[in-house]
Motif scaffolding. Structure first.
Motif, short mmCIF file in Angstrom:
data_model
loop_
_atom_site.label_atom_id
_atom_site.label_comp_id
_atom_site.label_asym_id
_atom_site.label_seq_id
_atom_site.Cartn_x
_atom_site.Cartn_y
_atom_site.Cartn_z
N ALA A 26 -2.45 -4.84 -11.16
CA ALA A 26 -2.50 -4.12 -12.43
C ALA A 26 -1.09 -3.97 -13.00
CB ALA A 26 -3.15 -2.75 -12.24
N ALA A 27 -0.91 -4.42 -14.24
CA ALA A 27 0.43 -4.48 -14.84
C ALA A 27 1.03 -3.10 -15.03
CB ALA A 27 0.36 -5.22 -16.17
N TRP A 28 0.21 -2.04 -15.12
CA TRP A 28 0.71 -0.70 -15.38
C TRP A 28 1.03 0.07 -14.09
CZ3 TRP A 28 -4.28 -2.33 -15.96
CH2 TRP A 28 -5.26 -1.67 -15.23
N THR A 29 0.98 -0.62 -12.94
CA THR A 29 1.26 0.02 -11.65
C THR A 29 2.39 -0.71 -10.94
OG1 THR A 29 -0.19 -1.36 -10.28
CG2 THR A 29 -1.23 0.47 -11.50
N ASP A 30 2.75 -0.20 -9.76
CA ASP A 30 3.75 -0.88 -8.92
C ASP A 30 3.15 -2.04 -8.15
OD1 ASP A 30 5.68 0.93 -9.72
OD2 ASP A 30 5.35 2.29 -8.03
N LEU A 31 1.85 -2.28 -8.35
CA LEU A 31 1.16 -3.33 -7.58
C LEU A 31 0.99 -4.62 -8.37
CD1 LEU A 31 -1.66 -1.11 -6.02
CD2 LEU A 31 0.58 -1.66 -5.06
N LYS A 32 1.81 -4.80 -9.39
CA LYS A 32 1.62 -5.95 -10.29
C LYS A 32 1.76 -7.29 -9.57
CE LYS A 32 4.79 -4.42 -13.05
NZ LYS A 32 5.32 -3.26 -12.28
N ASN A 33 2.47 -7.33 -8.44
CA ASN A 33 2.65 -8.58 -7.70
C ASN A 33 1.70 -8.71 -6.50
OD1 ASN A 33 4.84 -9.38 -9.36
ND2 ASN A 33 6.20 -8.03 -8.20
N ILE A 34 0.81 -7.74 -6.35
CA ILE A 34 -0.12 -7.73 -5.21
C ILE A 34 -1.45 -8.31 -5.66
CG2 ILE A 34 -1.29 -6.31 -3.50
CD1 ILE A 34 1.75 -6.42 -3.18
N PRO A 56 0.13 -13.03 2.47
CA PRO A 56 1.45 -12.61 2.94
C PRO A 56 2.04 -11.59 1.97
CG PRO A 56 1.55 -14.83 2.01
CD PRO A 56 0.09 -14.47 2.11
N PHE A 57 2.86 -10.71 2.50
CA PHE A 57 3.46 -9.68 1.65
C PHE A 57 4.55 -10.29 0.77
CE2 PHE A 57 6.36 -6.08 0.84
CZ PHE A 57 5.47 -5.23 0.24
N PRO A 58 4.50 -10.03 -0.55
CA PRO A 58 5.51 -10.62 -1.45
C PRO A 58 6.92 -10.12 -1.13
CG PRO A 58 3.67 -9.68 -2.67
CD PRO A 58 3.52 -9.22 -1.27
N ASN A 59 7.89 -10.93 -1.42
CA ASN A 59 9.28 -10.55 -1.21
C ASN A 59 9.73 -9.53 -2.26
OD1 ASN A 59 9.59 -12.32 0.98
ND2 ASN A 59 10.04 -14.03 -0.40
N ASN A 60 10.74 -8.78 -1.92
CA ASN A 60 11.43 -7.88 -2.87
C ASN A 60 10.54 -6.78 -3.44
OD1 ASN A 60 13.79 -9.52 -2.62
ND2 ASN A 60 12.90 -10.95 -4.12
N GLU A 61 9.55 -6.34 -2.66
CA GLU A 61 8.73 -5.22 -3.11
C GLU A 61 9.34 -3.90 -2.65
OE1 GLU A 61 6.16 -4.88 -5.11
OE2 GLU A 61 6.13 -7.03 -5.55
N SER A 62 8.97 -2.82 -3.32
CA SER A 62 9.52 -1.50 -3.02
C SER A 62 9.01 -1.01 -1.67
CB SER A 62 9.13 -0.51 -4.11
OG SER A 62 7.73 -0.27 -4.08
N PRO A 63 9.73 -0.08 -1.06
CA PRO A 63 9.26 0.49 0.23
C PRO A 63 7.88 1.13 0.12
CG PRO A 63 11.56 1.04 -0.14
CD PRO A 63 11.07 0.40 -1.41
N SER A 64 7.58 1.76 -1.04
CA SER A 64 6.27 2.42 -1.18
C SER A 64 5.14 1.39 -1.18
CB SER A 64 6.24 3.24 -2.47
OG SER A 64 6.44 2.42 -3.61
N VAL A 65 5.35 0.26 -1.85
CA VAL A 65 4.33 -0.79 -1.87
C VAL A 65 4.21 -1.41 -0.47
CG1 VAL A 65 3.70 -3.04 -2.83
CG2 VAL A 65 4.65 -1.27 -4.31
N LYS A 66 5.32 -1.57 0.20
CA LYS A 66 5.30 -2.11 1.56
C LYS A 66 4.50 -1.20 2.48
CE LYS A 66 8.37 -3.96 5.12
NZ LYS A 66 9.80 -4.22 5.49
N GLN A 67 4.63 0.11 2.29
CA GLN A 67 3.90 1.06 3.12
C GLN A 67 2.40 0.98 2.86
OE1 GLN A 67 5.62 2.82 5.42
NE2 GLN A 67 3.66 3.52 6.28
N PRO A 78 -9.60 2.45 -1.96
CA PRO A 78 -8.15 2.48 -1.77
C PRO A 78 -7.44 1.84 -2.97
CG PRO A 78 -9.09 0.68 -0.50
CD PRO A 78 -10.25 1.41 -1.13
N PHE A 79 -6.45 2.54 -3.49
CA PHE A 79 -5.74 2.11 -4.70
C PHE A 79 -5.14 0.72 -4.52
CE2 PHE A 79 -2.21 2.28 -7.78
CZ PHE A 79 -2.87 2.76 -8.90
N PHE A 80 -4.72 0.40 -3.31
CA PHE A 80 -4.10 -0.90 -3.03
C PHE A 80 -5.07 -2.05 -3.32
CE2 PHE A 80 -2.29 -4.18 -0.12
CZ PHE A 80 -1.00 -4.20 -0.62
N PHE A 81 -6.35 -1.79 -3.18
CA PHE A 81 -7.36 -2.81 -3.52
C PHE A 81 -7.79 -2.70 -4.98
CE2 PHE A 81 -11.82 -4.01 -4.11
CZ PHE A 81 -11.73 -5.37 -3.79
#
Length: 568
Positions: A234-242, A256-267, A226-229
Motif C-alpha cells: 500500500a503506497a500510503w504505508t511503510d509497506l509499499k515495497n512489501i 525474501p525481505f527487501p533491502n534497505n527497509e526500516s527497522p519497524s518493517v523488518k520487525q 495482520p497489517f503486514f498482509f
C-alpha cells in the motif's frame, strides 16, 4: 478395529465440541449480520460532489441480491456543511441521504449513517470535535427520528486525537461519545446507535469504553490484522515495497525481505508467523466478545479487509474465509471495507467494475454471499450510456452516469460545486479557486474508445465564465500507457489551451468548441520518476480515462464556472 475406530471418532467429536464450546459467542443478536461499506461516494477527499450519482438504486438491489444485509454509508458531514459555528448541512446532501434511506427501507436493507469525516493516516481528530458533533447530530437525529427501523447511526468513525497521551485520548473520546449519545437520545430514542473507541476504532481501546447504560447500542471495532498482509504494497504505508505475502503464513511462500527497509518493517516481517496465527488474531475477538456480553450489547466490526493490489487473489480469499468464519462463530456483525475500489468485492480495484460480470465470485462465496442465478451482464461504460439528444453528455445540468468527478483544489481546502445555478437556471460547475496546476478531473470509470468520435469529426463543447484577468486553462484527455511500451502507468495527454487571446474573462458565458482532431499530443508526467515525458505520439484515443480541466501555472483566485460539457 471397528470398536477402536468408534472410540477415536467419539474422542475427536468430544474435542471438537470442547473447542467449539470454548469459542465465546455474543449473546445479543441483531436482525442483520453481514454487509459492505459504500466508500468513494460522500467522502470529499475524493473531490466528489453531493450531486454525484456514483451509487444508485440498482447498486442497492445488486447488493441485496447476493445476500448483503446492511450497508454502511461513510459521510463527511462537516465538509458538506456551513462549517463554524453552526455546521448547517447542505440540503443537497440531505436529498441524497433521504433517497438512500428510502431505497434501503423499500428493499429491507439496513443502513448506517456514518459520521465519517477525514481519517487519512496523517490527520488527527480536531480537539474541539465535540463542538461540531453537538451541531450536526441534532440535525441528523431530527431528520431521521421517524424513519424506519432500517436506519442506524454511527457517532464518529475512527477518532484519533494524537495528543501524545493515548490513555488520555481514549478517556477523552469515551466521555465525548457518551455526551453525544445522550444528545441524540433527547431527540431519537428509536434508532440503534453504533459507538466505537479512540485510536482508530482500535479493538483494545474498545475494552476501555465507559458503560453508556443504553440498551440500543452496538459496540464497534475495526480489524485489518495482520497489517503486514492486509496492507502489503500500500503506497500510503511503510509497506509499499512489501509484496507477495501469503496468508496463512507459509515459510516456503514467503518472499525474501527487501533491502534497505526500516527497522519497524523488518520487525513486522520477522514477527509475521506469530502475528498471523489464529491464536494471536482471535484473542482480541474473544476479549471483545466477553466485553460485549458483560455490557449486554451487540458487537460489530464495521471495517475489515485486504487491499487487492498486491496479494495473490487466493491468499486474499483465504484471509476473508478465515476472518468471516471467526467472526461468524462469535456472532460478531461484520461489514467489510468496501464494495468497490481496492478493498472491494470486484476483480480489480477500478471503480468501473460492473455487476455481475466483474464480481470476484470466489471471494464473495468466502464471505458468505452468493451470486443470483440467470442474471444478465449489464451494459457498461460512459460511451454506451451517455448518448441522448444527438450528443454525448459529460455534464449538462448534472453529471452523466459513469462520470466520477475528482478534484484537489485550493490546496485541498475546497472542492468543485456541481450544482451552482447560472443566470438562466441551468446548473453549472463552480470552481471557487485553485492553486497552480490543480485540476478538475472527470473520470470515465474505465478506458473508453473515442476512435469513432474522432473519426466522425465530433467536437468537445463547453461554456466557461470567469473574471480572472490572467486566465489560462489546459483542457486535455488522458489515457494510460500499456506496460508493453516500457513506461507502465504513464498518463499520456492530448490537449488544447485557453488564454488571454481567447478573451473569455469578462464575466460572461463563452462557448468553446474544439474538434477532437485539433487536440494535440502533449506528453505525460510520472510521479514515481518525478519527471515529465514530452509527447511521443503515444496518446491513444481508444483508451481515454479522463477529461481534465487543469488551471495551468497561474491557478485561479477568482471563481471560474463551466456548463454544458458535451461531445457532439
Amino acid at each position: 478395529m471397528k470398536k477402536i475406530f468408534t472410540t477415536i471418532l467419539s474422542f475427536l467429536c468430544c474435542l471438537g465440541a470442547f473447542a467449539e464450546k470454548n469459542v465465546p459467542h455474543v449473546e445479543v443478536t441483531m436482525p442483520f449480520h453481514k454487509g459492505v461499506n459504500l466508500s468513494n461516494w460522500l467522502e470529499p477527499w475524493y473531490g466528489l460532489s453531493v450531486s454525484s450519482n456514483f451509487f444508485g438504486r440498482q447498486d442497492f438491489e445488486d447488493m441485496k441480491s447476493i445476500g448483503v444485509e446492511i450497508v454502511r454509508v461513510p459521510i463527511h458531514f462537516e465538509a458538506f456543511s456551513s462549517k463554524d459555528p453552526d455546521f448547517i448541512i447542505d440540503e443537497k446532501l440531505w436529498k441524497i441521504i433521504d433517497e438512500t434511506v428510502a431505497w434501503c427501507t423499500e428493499l429491507k436493507l439496513y443502513m448506517i449513517i456514518d459520521m465519517h469525516n477525514d481519517c487519512n493516516g496523517n490527520t488527527k481528530t480536531r480537539p474541539d470535535v465535540e463542538k461540531m458533533l453537538n451541531k450536526i447530530w441534532p440535525q441528523i437525529a431530527e431528520r431521521y427520528k421517524n424513519s424506519s427501523e432500517y436506519v442506524l447511526y454511527e457517532v464518529h468513525n475512527e477518532p484519533h486525537f494524537k495528543s501524545g497521551n493515548l490513555n488520555a485520548d481514549i478517556d477523552k473520546w469515551g466521555k465525548i461519545q457518551g455526551r453525544i449519545l445522550k444528545l441524540i437520545r433527547t431527540i431519537d430514542t428509536k434508532h440503534t446507535v453504533i459507538v466505537g473507541a479512540e485510536n482508530w476504532n482500535n479493538i483494545e481501546a474498545l475494552l476501555k469504553l465507559p458503560d453508556y447504560k443504553d440498551d440500543n447500542i452496538i459496540y464497534n471495532f475495526h480489524d485489518y490484522s495482520p497489517f503486514f498482509f492486509t496492507h502489503q504494497g500500500a503506497a500510503w504505508t511503510d509497506l509499499k515495497n512489501i509484496k507477495n505475502i501469503p496468508f496463512p503464513y507459509d515459510k516456503d511462500k514467503m518472499p525474501p525481505f527487501p533491502n534497505n527497509e526500516s527497522p519497524s518493517v523488518k520487525q513486522l516481517y520477522k514477527n509475521y508467523e506469530l502475528d498471523s496465527s489464529e491464536e494471536v488474531l482471535c484473542k482480541p475477538l474473544n476479549d471483545a466478545v466477553n466485553f460485549a456480553n458483560k455490557r449486554k450489547v451487540a458487537l460489530m466490526c464495521n471495517e475489515f479487509g485486504v487491499d487487492m493490489t498486491h496479494p495473490d487473489n487466493q491468499e486474499r480469499i483465504n484471509w476473508y474465509r478465515l476472518k468471516n468464519k471467526w467472526m461468524d462463530e462469535r456472532n460478531i456483525i461484520r461489514i467489510s471495507w468496501d464494495y468497490k475500489a481496492s478493498f472491494g468485492i470486484f476483480n480489480t480495484g477500478s471503480l468501473s467494475q460492473q455487476f455481475p460480470q466483474d464480481v470476484n465470485v470466489d471471494l464473495i462465496e468466502a464471505m458468505g454471499y452468493k451470486m443470483p442465478k440467470n442474471i444478465q451482464p449489464r451494459t457498461a461504460g460512459w460511451l454506451n450510456n451517455s448518448f441522448e439528444n444527438g450528443e454525448y453528455k459529460i455534464f449538462r445540468n448534472t453529471l452523466a452516469k459513469n462520470i466520477l468527478p475528482i478534484s484537489y483544489l485550493n490546496g485541498g481546502k475546497s472542492t468543485a460545486a456541481f450544482d451552482a445555478v447560472s443566470e438562466n437556471n441551468e446548473l453549472c460547475i463552480s470552481i471557487p479557486e485553485a492553486k497552480p496546476y490543480e485540476a478538475l478531473r472527470l473520470d470515465f470509470l474505465g478506458a473508453e474508445d473515442f476512435t469513432s468520435l474522432v473519426n466522425s469529426g465530433l467536437s468537445l463543447e463547453f461554456e466557461v465564465k470567469t473574471t480572472q484577468k490572467d486566465f489560462k486553462l489546459d483542457v486535455y484527455f488522458m489515457d494510460k500507457e500499456d506496460s508493453s511500451k516500457g513506461k507502465d502507468g504513464l498518463e499520456w495527454r492530448c490537449k488544447i489551451s485557453l488564454g488571454p487571446k481567447d478573451k473569455v474573462n469578462d464575466g460572461k458565458w463563452h462557448k468553446i468548441k474544439v474538434p477532437l482532431n485539433d487536440f494535440e499530443d502533449y506528453g505525460a508526467w510520472s510521479n514515481s520518476m518525478n519527471r515529465w515525458f514530452p509527447g511521443e505520439g503515444l496518446f491513444k484515443w481508444n483508451k481515454v480515462c479522463q477529461l481534465v480541466i487543469d488551471f495551468s501555472d497561474n491557478g485561479q483566485n477568482k471563481e471560474v464556472c463551466f456548463k454544458n460539457i458535451v461531445i457532439k
